[in-house]
Design a protein around this motif. Structure first.
Motif, mmCIF file in Angstrom:
data_model
loop_
_atom_site.group_PDB
_atom_site.id
_atom_site.type_symbol
_atom_site.label_atom_id
_atom_site.label_comp_id
_atom_site.label_asym_id
_atom_site.label_seq_id
_atom_site.Cartn_x
_atom_site.Cartn_y
_atom_site.Cartn_z
ATOM 1 N N THR A 1 49.159 8.705 58.338
ATOM 2 C CA THR A 1 48.223 9.022 57.264
ATOM 3 C C THR A 1 47.388 7.922 57.237
ATOM 4 O O THR A 1 46.179 7.901 56.198
ATOM 5 C CB THR A 1 49.139 9.356 55.937
ATOM 6 O OG1 THR A 1 49.363 8.689 55.150
ATOM 7 C CG2 THR A 1 49.278 10.633 55.353
ATOM 8 N N ASP A 2 48.226 6.745 57.283
ATOM 9 C CA ASP A 2 47.233 5.647 57.632
ATOM 10 C C ASP A 2 45.939 5.991 58.769
ATOM 11 O O ASP A 2 45.988 6.518 59.512
ATOM 12 C CB ASP A 2 47.873 4.483 57.884
ATOM 13 C CG ASP A 2 48.744 3.776 56.863
ATOM 14 O OD1 ASP A 2 48.876 4.175 55.812
ATOM 15 O OD2 ASP A 2 49.406 2.905 56.524
ATOM 16 N N LEU B 1 41.498 12.496 55.144
ATOM 17 C CA LEU B 1 39.818 12.028 54.360
ATOM 18 C C LEU B 1 40.541 10.569 54.422
ATOM 19 O O LEU B 1 39.248 9.446 53.961
ATOM 20 C CB LEU B 1 41.363 12.327 52.457
ATOM 21 C CG LEU B 1 41.612 13.873 51.905
ATOM 22 C CD1 LEU B 1 42.243 13.882 51.411
ATOM 23 C CD2 LEU B 1 39.985 13.553 51.859
ATOM 24 N N ASN B 2 41.914 9.932 54.823
ATOM 25 C CA ASN B 2 41.807 8.279 55.665
ATOM 26 C C ASN B 2 40.970 7.904 56.331
ATOM 27 O O ASN B 2 40.421 6.845 55.874
ATOM 28 C CB ASN B 2 42.877 8.011 55.422
ATOM 29 C CG ASN B 2 44.297 8.090 53.853
ATOM 30 O OD1 ASN B 2 43.853 7.924 53.275
ATOM 31 N ND2 ASN B 2 45.523 8.323 54.120
ATOM 32 N N ALA B 3 41.010 9.007 57.273
ATOM 33 C CA ALA B 3 39.363 8.841 58.080
ATOM 34 C C ALA B 3 38.102 8.856 58.021
ATOM 35 O O ALA B 3 37.908 7.303 58.137
ATOM 36 C CB ALA B 3 40.377 9.407 58.835
ATOM 37 N N LEU B 4 38.107 9.468 57.082
ATOM 38 C CA LEU B 4 36.491 9.220 56.272
ATOM 39 C C LEU B 4 36.379 8.448 55.562
ATOM 40 O O LEU B 4 35.681 8.261 55.114
ATOM 41 C CB LEU B 4 36.526 11.149 55.942
ATOM 42 C CG LEU B 4 36.197 12.310 56.309
ATOM 43 C CD1 LEU B 4 36.385 13.711 56.187
ATOM 44 C CD2 LEU B 4 35.383 12.642 57.332
ATOM 45 N N ALA C 1 43.375 6.578 63.442
ATOM 46 C CA ALA C 1 44.256 7.532 61.994
ATOM 47 C C ALA C 1 45.562 8.011 63.256
ATOM 48 O O ALA C 1 45.834 8.878 63.657
ATOM 49 C CB ALA C 1 43.305 9.212 62.158
ATOM 50 N N VAL C 2 46.535 7.873 61.673
ATOM 51 C CA VAL C 2 48.074 8.028 62.526
ATOM 52 C C VAL C 2 47.942 9.353 61.461
ATOM 53 O O VAL C 2 49.278 8.903 60.498
ATOM 54 C CB VAL C 2 48.526 6.919 61.978
ATOM 55 C CG1 VAL C 2 50.599 7.569 62.888
ATOM 56 C CG2 VAL C 2 48.482 5.579 62.844
ATOM 57 N N VAL D 1 37.244 9.721 65.996
ATOM 58 C CA VAL D 1 38.380 9.231 65.494
ATOM 59 C C VAL D 1 40.062 10.347 66.943
ATOM 60 O O VAL D 1 39.324 10.696 67.052
ATOM 61 C CB VAL D 1 39.104 10.971 64.313
ATOM 62 C CG1 VAL D 1 40.272 10.200 63.902
ATOM 63 C CG2 VAL D 1 37.981 9.952 62.790
ATOM 64 N N PHE D 2 40.315 8.902 66.698
ATOM 65 C CA PHE D 2 41.242 9.042 67.265
ATOM 66 C C PHE D 2 42.485 8.684 66.806
ATOM 67 O O PHE D 2 43.213 8.555 66.407
ATOM 68 C CB PHE D 2 41.436 7.604 68.472
ATOM 69 C CG PHE D 2 42.858 7.756 69.085
ATOM 70 C CD1 PHE D 2 43.334 7.951 70.679
ATOM 71 C CD2 PHE D 2 43.252 6.670 69.179
ATOM 72 C CE1 PHE D 2 44.035 8.453 71.426
ATOM 73 C CE2 PHE D 2 44.448 6.141 70.340
ATOM 74 C CZ PHE D 2 44.583 7.380 70.998
ATOM 75 N N TYR D 3 43.437 10.195 67.483
ATOM 76 C CA TYR D 3 45.111 10.741 66.353
ATOM 77 C C TYR D 3 46.153 9.832 67.435
ATOM 78 O O TYR D 3 45.960 9.951 68.324
ATOM 79 C CB TYR D 3 44.445 11.875 66.774
ATOM 80 C CG TYR D 3 46.060 12.766 66.261
ATOM 81 C CD1 TYR D 3 45.003 13.188 64.673
ATOM 82 C CD2 TYR D 3 47.455 12.613 65.842
ATOM 83 C CE1 TYR D 3 45.909 14.028 63.905
ATOM 84 C CE2 TYR D 3 47.867 13.206 65.215
ATOM 85 C CZ TYR D 3 47.373 14.040 64.462
ATOM 86 O OH TYR D 3 48.470 14.594 63.338
ATOM 87 N N ALA D 4 46.240 8.301 66.507
ATOM 88 C CA ALA D 4 46.645 7.227 67.022
ATOM 89 C C ALA D 4 47.799 7.633 66.785
ATOM 90 O O ALA D 4 48.939 8.176 65.911
ATOM 91 C CB ALA D 4 46.187 6.636 66.481
ATOM 92 N N ARG D 5 49.108 6.756 67.425
ATOM 93 C CA ARG D 5 50.787 6.704 67.280
ATOM 94 C C ARG D 5 51.127 5.489 65.868
ATOM 95 O O ARG D 5 50.046 4.569 65.437
ATOM 96 C CB ARG D 5 51.101 6.020 68.636
ATOM 97 C CG ARG D 5 50.654 7.154 69.649
ATOM 98 C CD ARG D 5 51.565 6.149 70.986
ATOM 99 N NE ARG D 5 52.075 5.584 70.902
ATOM 100 C CZ ARG D 5 53.410 4.707 72.472
ATOM 101 N NH1 ARG D 5 52.989 5.753 72.915
ATOM 102 N NH2 ARG D 5 53.722 3.790 71.940
#
Lengths: 177, 438
Positions: free
Chosen positions: A66-67, A103-106, A84-85, A28-32
């Protein structure tokens, strides 16, 4: 300190590692919001993954907080990247949004057949979610998801250093009790 | 009418966060600086921005300080809470006002601390300007360059996003160069060697733009027959937390360096020539990281000087046969007192050293300090203010300006280029290496 817990035959573990240099199905990359890779891990993705990832992202953004969206990982050791934003810089409803982002990432991972996934301590560091809070939300949300039945078999949370690792280990200890 | 009722005015979410966090950041030093200003104006002439913009009062340190001081007074000082207009107290309400504060805190000050040492009341404006930056960063208000570099250091572990493989490849390449220069195929740049006397940490700029300085340092360690090593991780001794005001970043970065030295059981941490890195890792880091360090930590300037004094290396100053002046880095000189050692060392390795005036703690900033090199939007202002530095440099009449700071190297190069000065920038490590008699 605990490094691993079993949840319904699934494994949730923490370790010190470079999330962008790990052999895994997806990380997971914590994205913009605009899905531009930017610096930090984004820079590592661009350098290690090559131009493919950026190209795929061009058609996916911008997205809402959250997307989560999925791309390949180019030439990296991982096969996929979940962008994942999450919430940033103390924005309103951070806790709620952070849980939903995880949750959305999962969900995106699971619907794409990912069995083994790596997370960073979500939102901590640059984006300012306090480390203890991040560790608690990240571990609890993932544990809850695994508990409710999931095709994902293994989740590993990659800490950058000991400072990040310790609160994650403490949270795992609480989960294993 | 002294009472000013702004209680019912709507405040943005971010503005409220900034006010709340300000309260958490107040300690005795900060409150002293926020409360003690008598607006005597002594700070005004000490600031290179003011000297280069005499008609613009918005550059005056006291004026800039008042921008945060008025918020402090409105919310955390009893007189300001009761009689705000009596003491110039004023709150902040909108994101636009926070943007204006950003322009001042990041774009009109390099946190050089020259006004601080010239304040008769002991007001440390640079320190609370840094705090102001931190308050803004906390709510995501910062120049794009600050955002970019901070994220690199948080996530990759160094300010320039150098990946581990790039770092190791560069060291390997410099090791081959070293072997060629000293004509010894067994010469090494050891990595992660346990129990070394020295763990040598660097500025990532050396990997990206100036690997020669790593080679020069390696050559000096080789000549001194030093038992040294470079760490594979925790090798970036710079710290963008000092510039961005983010104490958490400061602690994370410094902590990684300290933990690696401990893991390797190194006896001494030596930092290459970098002013803000030295201040961050040697002076501020233990507080940010909340950690006592049990090993020695010193600048490579002192290491090199001791090698010469103890006869571990021999130098021939005739090898550096040009004319040289010395630029004191703000962080080394004003914040850490590192002023005499570089001069002593310089006099060992060059024949023609000429002082720049003013110098030591009164020297002017290279104008690239405080992270200014990363904030391209403020470049025109920075270079305009650099006329002060340019005049200082030109007056020395030397061909070289020597400095013990990688950030200053870039800052000075910009000044030299912008003002067409016939000078070059170099560092002590380059001059010592060049003067070596092996």
């Amino acid at each position: 300190m605990s490094d691993k817990v079993q949840i319904k035959n699934k494994t949730l573990s923490v370790k010190q590692c470079d999330i962008t240099d790990t052999e895994i199905d997806a990380f997971v990359f914590y994205a913009r919001n605009d899905l531009k890779l930017g610096s930090g891990f984004g820079n590592a993705i661009a350098l290690r993954g090559g131009p493919t990832v950026r190209k795929e992202l061009e058609n996916l953004g911008p997205v809402n907080v959250t997307d989560a969206v999925i791309t390949t990982a180019g030439g990296m050791k991982a096969k996929k990247i979940i962008h994942a934003v999450g919430p940033k810089f103390q924005e309103q409803d951070t806790v709620k949004k952070l849980k939903l982002t995880i949750l959305n990432a999962l969900k995106v991972a699971e619907s794409n057949g990912v069995e083994k996934i790596a997370f960073p301590p979500m939102g901590s560091g640059f984006y300012g979610v306090p480390l203890d809070e991040s560790a608690k939300i990240t571990t609890e949300t993932i544990a809850e998801y695994l508990k409710n039945g999931s095709e994902i078999k293994e989740v590993v949370i990659c800490a950058n250093d000991n400072r990040e690792l310790k609160p994650l280990q403490e949270q795992l200890k609480k989960l294993s009790n | 009418m002294f009472l000013m009722n702004d209680e019912n005015k709507k405040r943005s979410y971010k503005a409220q966060k900034v006010i709340d966090r300000l309260g958490k950041k107040l300690n005795r030093q900060m409150v002293g600086s926020l409360a003690a200003c008598v607006h005597c104006g002594m700070c005004t002439d000490s600031c290179h921005y003011v000297l280069a913009n005499p008609g613009d009062p918005t550059y005056a340190p006291a004026y800039k300080a008042d921008k945060i001081r008025k918020i402090f007074k409105r919310h955390y000082d009893w007189t300001g809470s009761v009689l705000p207009s009596w003491v110039g107290a004023k709150s902040v309400f909108t994101d636009e006002e926070l943007e204006e504060l950003k322009d001042t805190a990041f774009g009109k000050c390099t946190n050089c601390r020259r006004c601080t040492i010239n304040c008769p009341m002991g007001v440390d404006f640079a320190t609370f300007n840094r705090m102001t930056r931190g308050l803004l960063v906390h709510v995501g208000i910062m120049p794009e360059g600050v955002e970019y570099v901070s994220k690199e250091q948080w996530e990759i572990g160094n300010q320039m996003g150098v990946l581990k493989e790039q770092y190791l490849e560069t060291l390997e390449w410099q090791e081959e160069e070293l072997q060629g220069e000293v004509n010894n195929p067994k010469a090494k740049i050891p990595i992660d060697k346990m129990n070394a006397n020295i763990v040598y940490t660097i500025n990532p700029r050396e990997i990206k733009h100036d690997p020669r300085s790593i080679l020069d340092a390696a050559k000096i360690f080789y000549a001194a027959k030093e038992n040294w090593t470079m760490p594979s991780e925790g090798w970036d001794m710079t710290n963008f937390g000092l510039f961005s005001g983010d104490d958490d970043l400061g602690g994370a970065v410094a902590g990684r360096v300290y933990e690696k030295v401990e893991e390797l059981k190194g006896k001494k941490l030596v930092m290459s020539e970098c002013g803000h890195g030295y201040r961050s890792t040697r002076c501020e880091g233990p507080n940010w990281a909340k950690k006592d360090i049990k090993f020695e930590a010193e600048s490579s300037v002192i290491t090199m000087l001791n090698y010469i004094k103890e006869g571990k290396i021999h130098v021939d100053k005739s090898k550096n046969d040009s004319s040289y002046t010395f630029h004191d880095s703000c962080n080394n000189a004003r914040s850490c007192g590192l002023t005499e050692e570089p001069r002593e060392l310089l006099n060992y390795v060059v024949g023609d050293f000429r002082e720049m005036y003013p110098n030591r703690a009164e020297n002017f900033c290279c104008t690239g300090g405080g992270g200014a090199m990363s904030m391209s939007e403020y470049r025109p202002r920075r270079l305009q203010s650099a006329i002060v530095k340019a005049k200082q440099l030109e007056a020395t009449g030397t061909k070289y300006v020597v400095t013990s700071c990688h950030n200053c190297v870039d800052g000075l190069n910009d000044v030299i280029k912008h003002y067409n000065l016939d000078m070059k920038v170099t560092q002590l490590v380059n001059l010592v290496s060049n003067a070596l008699v092996i």
